[in-house]
Motif scaffolding. Sequence first.
Motif, PDB file in Angstrom:
ATOM      1  N   GLY A   1       6.480  19.571 -27.303  1.00 43.56           N
ATOM      2  CA  GLY A   1       5.280  20.287 -26.097  1.00 43.56           C
ATOM      3  C   GLY A   1       6.044  20.269 -24.944  1.00 43.56           C
ATOM      4  O   GLY A   1       7.116  20.004 -24.329  1.00 43.56           O
ATOM      5  N   THR A   2       5.405  21.091 -24.036  1.00 34.59           N
ATOM      6  CA  THR A   2       5.881  21.454 -22.616  1.00 34.59           C
ATOM      7  C   THR A   2       5.686  20.096 -21.965  1.00 34.59           C
ATOM      8  O   THR A   2       6.746  19.615 -20.873  1.00 34.59           O
ATOM      9  CB  THR A   2       5.095  22.561 -21.969  1.00 34.59           C
ATOM     10  N   ALA A   3       4.760  19.440 -22.205  1.00 32.16           N
ATOM     11  CA  ALA A   3       4.402  18.066 -21.369  1.00 32.16           C
ATOM     12  C   ALA A   3       4.935  16.684 -22.262  1.00 32.16           C
ATOM     13  O   ALA A   3       5.217  15.967 -21.647  1.00 32.16           O
ATOM     14  CB  ALA A   3       3.208  17.650 -20.931  1.00 32.16           C
ATOM     15  N   ASN A   4       4.460  16.863 -23.383  1.00 33.58           N
ATOM     16  CA  ASN A   4       4.944  15.645 -24.081  1.00 33.58           C
ATOM     17  C   ASN A   4       5.638  15.942 -25.684  1.00 33.58           C
ATOM     18  O   ASN A   4       5.249  17.145 -26.140  1.00 33.58           O
ATOM     19  CB  ASN A   4       3.364  15.143 -24.627  1.00 33.58           C
ATOM     20  N   ILE A   5       6.305  15.121 -26.060  1.00 34.37           N
ATOM     21  CA  ILE A   5       6.919  15.154 -27.350  1.00 34.37           C
ATOM     22  C   ILE A   5       6.416  14.160 -28.071  1.00 34.37           C
ATOM     23  O   ILE A   5       6.231  12.867 -27.744  1.00 34.37           O
ATOM     24  CB  ILE A   5       8.509  14.947 -27.328  1.00 34.37           C
TER      25      ILE A   5
ATOM     26  N   ALA B   1       0.597  14.343  -7.714  1.00 36.64           N
ATOM     27  CA  ALA B   1      -0.560  14.912  -8.221  1.00 36.64           C
ATOM     28  C   ALA B   1      -1.050  14.707  -9.687  1.00 36.64           C
ATOM     29  O   ALA B   1      -2.034  14.552 -10.204  1.00 36.64           O
ATOM     30  CB  ALA B   1      -0.562  16.531  -8.074  1.00 36.64           C
ATOM     31  N   GLU B   2       0.027  14.754 -10.525  1.00 31.88           N
ATOM     32  CA  GLU B   2      -0.121  14.583 -12.199  1.00 31.88           C
ATOM     33  C   GLU B   2      -0.618  13.173 -12.334  1.00 31.88           C
ATOM     34  O   GLU B   2      -1.442  13.061 -13.128  1.00 31.88           O
ATOM     35  CB  GLU B   2       1.425  14.737 -12.620  1.00 31.88           C
ATOM     36  N   ILE B   3      -0.028  12.212 -11.439  1.00 27.74           N
ATOM     37  CA  ILE B   3      -0.807  10.728 -11.578  1.00 27.74           C
ATOM     38  C   ILE B   3      -2.136  10.696 -11.342  1.00 27.74           C
ATOM     39  O   ILE B   3      -3.143  10.407 -11.777  1.00 27.74           O
ATOM     40  CB  ILE B   3       0.063   9.658 -10.667  1.00 27.74           C
ATOM     41  N   ILE B   4      -2.678  11.368 -10.020  1.00 27.99           N
ATOM     42  CA  ILE B   4      -3.879  11.240  -9.656  1.00 27.99           C
ATOM     43  C   ILE B   4      -4.780  12.228 -10.561  1.00 27.99           C
ATOM     44  O   ILE B   4      -5.836  11.713 -10.578  1.00 27.99           O
ATOM     45  CB  ILE B   4      -4.003  12.119  -8.095  1.00 27.99           C
ATOM     46  N   LYS B   5      -4.324  13.282 -11.148  1.00 28.74           N
ATOM     47  CA  LYS B   5      -5.125  13.922 -12.177  1.00 28.74           C
ATOM     48  C   LYS B   5      -5.588  13.240 -13.000  1.00 28.74           C
ATOM     49  O   LYS B   5      -6.699  13.390 -13.712  1.00 28.74           O
ATOM     50  CB  LYS B   5      -4.244  15.235 -12.552  1.00 28.74           C
ATOM     51  N   LYS B   6      -4.818  12.336 -13.736  1.00 32.11           N
ATOM     52  CA  LYS B   6      -5.147  11.532 -14.616  1.00 32.11           C
ATOM     53  C   LYS B   6      -5.786  10.168 -14.574  1.00 32.11           C
ATOM     54  O   LYS B   6      -6.213   9.395 -15.427  1.00 32.11           O
ATOM     55  CB  LYS B   6      -3.902  11.145 -15.677  1.00 32.11           C
TER      56      LYS B   6
ATOM     57  N   GLY C   1      -5.680  19.855 -26.870  1.00 31.93           N
ATOM     58  CA  GLY C   1      -4.645  19.593 -26.006  1.00 31.93           C
ATOM     59  C   GLY C   1      -5.180  18.912 -24.753  1.00 31.93           C
ATOM     60  O   GLY C   1      -6.135  18.779 -24.688  1.00 31.93           O
ATOM     61  N   GLY C   2      -4.025  18.433 -24.278  1.00 31.38           N
ATOM     62  CA  GLY C   2      -4.008  17.337 -23.184  1.00 31.38           C
ATOM     63  C   GLY C   2      -5.096  17.599 -22.021  1.00 31.38           C
ATOM     64  O   GLY C   2      -5.680  16.905 -21.434  1.00 31.38           O
ATOM     65  N   ALA C   3      -4.797  18.931 -21.429  1.00 34.24           N
ATOM     66  CA  ALA C   3      -5.439  19.550 -20.338  1.00 34.24           C
ATOM     67  C   ALA C   3      -7.058  19.418 -20.301  1.00 34.24           C
ATOM     68  O   ALA C   3      -7.575  19.710 -19.350  1.00 34.24           O
ATOM     69  CB  ALA C   3      -4.901  20.672 -19.781  1.00 34.24           C
TER      70      ALA C   3
HETATM   71  N1  LIG Z   1      -5.929  12.067 -19.184  1.00 34.68           N
HETATM   72  C1  LIG Z   1      -5.711  13.320 -18.806  1.00 34.68           C
HETATM   73  N2  LIG Z   1      -6.462  13.941 -17.836  1.00 34.68           N
HETATM   74  C2  LIG Z   1      -5.932  15.109 -17.390  1.00 34.68           C
HETATM   75  N3  LIG Z   1      -4.893  15.786 -17.980  1.00 34.68           N
HETATM   76  C3  LIG Z   1      -4.300  15.249 -18.977  1.00 34.68           C
HETATM   77  C4  LIG Z   1      -4.614  14.002 -19.298  1.00 34.68           C
HETATM   78  N4  LIG Z   1      -3.585  13.481 -20.240  1.00 34.68           N
HETATM   79  C5  LIG Z   1      -2.846  14.614 -20.368  1.00 34.68           C
HETATM   80  N5  LIG Z   1      -3.194  15.673 -19.513  1.00 34.68           N
HETATM   81  C6  LIG Z   1      -2.356  16.782 -19.241  1.00 34.68           C
HETATM   82  O1  LIG Z   1      -2.242  17.641 -20.610  1.00 34.68           O
HETATM   83  C7  LIG Z   1      -1.162  18.294 -20.601  1.00 34.68           C
HETATM   84  C8  LIG Z   1      -0.238  17.956 -21.695  1.00 34.68           C
HETATM   85  O2  LIG Z   1      -1.062  18.271 -22.859  1.00 34.68           O
HETATM   86  P1  LIG Z   1      -0.292  18.512 -24.158  1.00 34.68           P
HETATM   87  O3  LIG Z   1       0.457  17.096 -24.643  1.00 34.68           O
HETATM   88  O4  LIG Z   1      -1.347  19.035 -25.099  1.00 34.68           O
HETATM   89  O5  LIG Z   1       0.628  19.520 -23.775  1.00 34.68           O
HETATM   90  P2  LIG Z   1       1.896  19.980 -24.625  1.00 34.68           P
HETATM   91  O6  LIG Z   1       1.670  20.129 -25.960  1.00 34.68           O
HETATM   92  O7  LIG Z   1       3.148  19.129 -24.194  1.00 34.68           O
HETATM   93  O8  LIG Z   1       2.247  21.558 -23.942  1.00 34.68           O
HETATM   94  P3  LIG Z   1       2.040  22.773 -24.526  1.00 34.68           P
HETATM   95  O9  LIG Z   1       1.162  22.871 -25.828  1.00 34.68           O
HETATM   96  O10 LIG Z   1       1.749  23.725 -23.363  1.00 34.68           O
HETATM   97  O11 LIG Z   1       3.701  23.301 -24.812  1.00 34.68           O
HETATM   98  C9  LIG Z   1      -0.359  18.101 -19.213  1.00 34.68           C
HETATM   99  O12 LIG Z   1      -0.455  19.047 -18.221  1.00 34.68           O
HETATM  100  C10 LIG Z   1      -0.998  16.661 -18.733  1.00 34.68           C
HETATM  101  O13 LIG Z   1      -1.011  16.441 -17.300  1.00 34.68           O
END
Ligand SMILES: Nc1ncnc2c1ncn2[C@@H]1O[C@H](COP(=O)(O)OP(=O)(O)OP(=O)(O)O)[C@@H](O)[C@H]1O
Length: 273
Positions: free
Chosen positions: A36-40, A189-194, A233-235
């Motif tokens: 993924g863009t954010a997670n593997i 911001a990424e930390i605060i968001k979660k 998806g995580g977002a």
């Molecule tokens: N607890 C949370 N609260 C808010 N956002 C979160 C939380 N956990 C993860 N995210 C957000 O979810 C996103 C990652 O989600 P996911 O793992 O589904 O994406 P990905 O599969 O890596 O990306 P893509 O599918 O776009 O290639 C990131 O932007 C991350 O900041």
Amino acid sequence: MDLTIANKNTEEFSNLIKSKERNTAEGDLKIGVDLGTANIVIAVVDQNNKPIAGVIREANVVRDGIVVDYINATRIVKELKIELEKILGFKISKTATAIPPGIIEGNTKVIKNVVKAAGFEISKVVDEPTAAAIFLGINDGAVVDVGGGTTGISILRNKKVIYTTDEATGGMHMSLVIAGAYKITLEDAEIIKKDINKESENFVIIEPVVEKMASIVKKAINNYEVKKVYIVGGACTFKRFCEVFYKELKIDVIKPANPLLVTPLGIAMCSNN
Ligand SMILES: Nc1ncnc2c1ncn2[C@@H]1O[C@H](COP(=O)(O)OP(=O)(O)OP(=O)(O)O)[C@@H](O)[C@H]1O
Ligand SMILES: [Mg+2]
């Protein structure tokens, strides 16, 4: 729609990832790699699709389905494979992997090459929304994957994807507005968001981004008879996410527990051994 089993499985998978433990398995194991863009994520399920083990790493090596850092992508998948083998107690080789909707052949090849270079043999390449739909047991409706970089929409009819689109608004855009509002770096911001304790303040800031995502979905499903929307998806983790979507779409909006883990488990379920 009964998500009891899906929710139990994502909860269990989440606990396995956190504890670095494995479940007892029945029959052959099926493995899935989600780049993924954010997670593997690498997920392992057994023949009954019960979660057995999993590993996750935040990474910046793929941008919306395109591998932008081949060397590090390969290194991370290789490291995660070793980590997983330690948890399982044996070596693994075959895996399924996935591609986002609508990417071109050349990019699919690069994703496959990363997985192969990390030491896997590829058993199947599935598209991400189909994997999510299979995991959730959906035949009809729209699957919306709100990932790191994009909102991907896939419309299913009789288990087949009949339309897909992917628009550049995802979790990264939420982090960008939080960074702007607090005048902080994107990393902070990424930390605060979660931070779950800041969820209500955060949601006020990111709500326009969620409204934009909902309007993208509305436009995409406009010409199709869609009665239910499933969000993964995580977002979409925020509690009020579905409420904003419902306001715009006026149809059922369903979100499973641990939406970030749905697609990886679905990819593993799709593996042909
Ligand atoms: N607890 C949370 N609260 C808010 N956002 C979160 C939380 N956990 C993860 N995210 C957000 O979810 C996103 C990652 O989600 P996911 O793992 O589904 O994406 P990905 O599969 O890596 O990306 P893509 O599918 O776009 O290639 C990131 O932007 C991350 O900041
Ligand atoms: Mg994803």
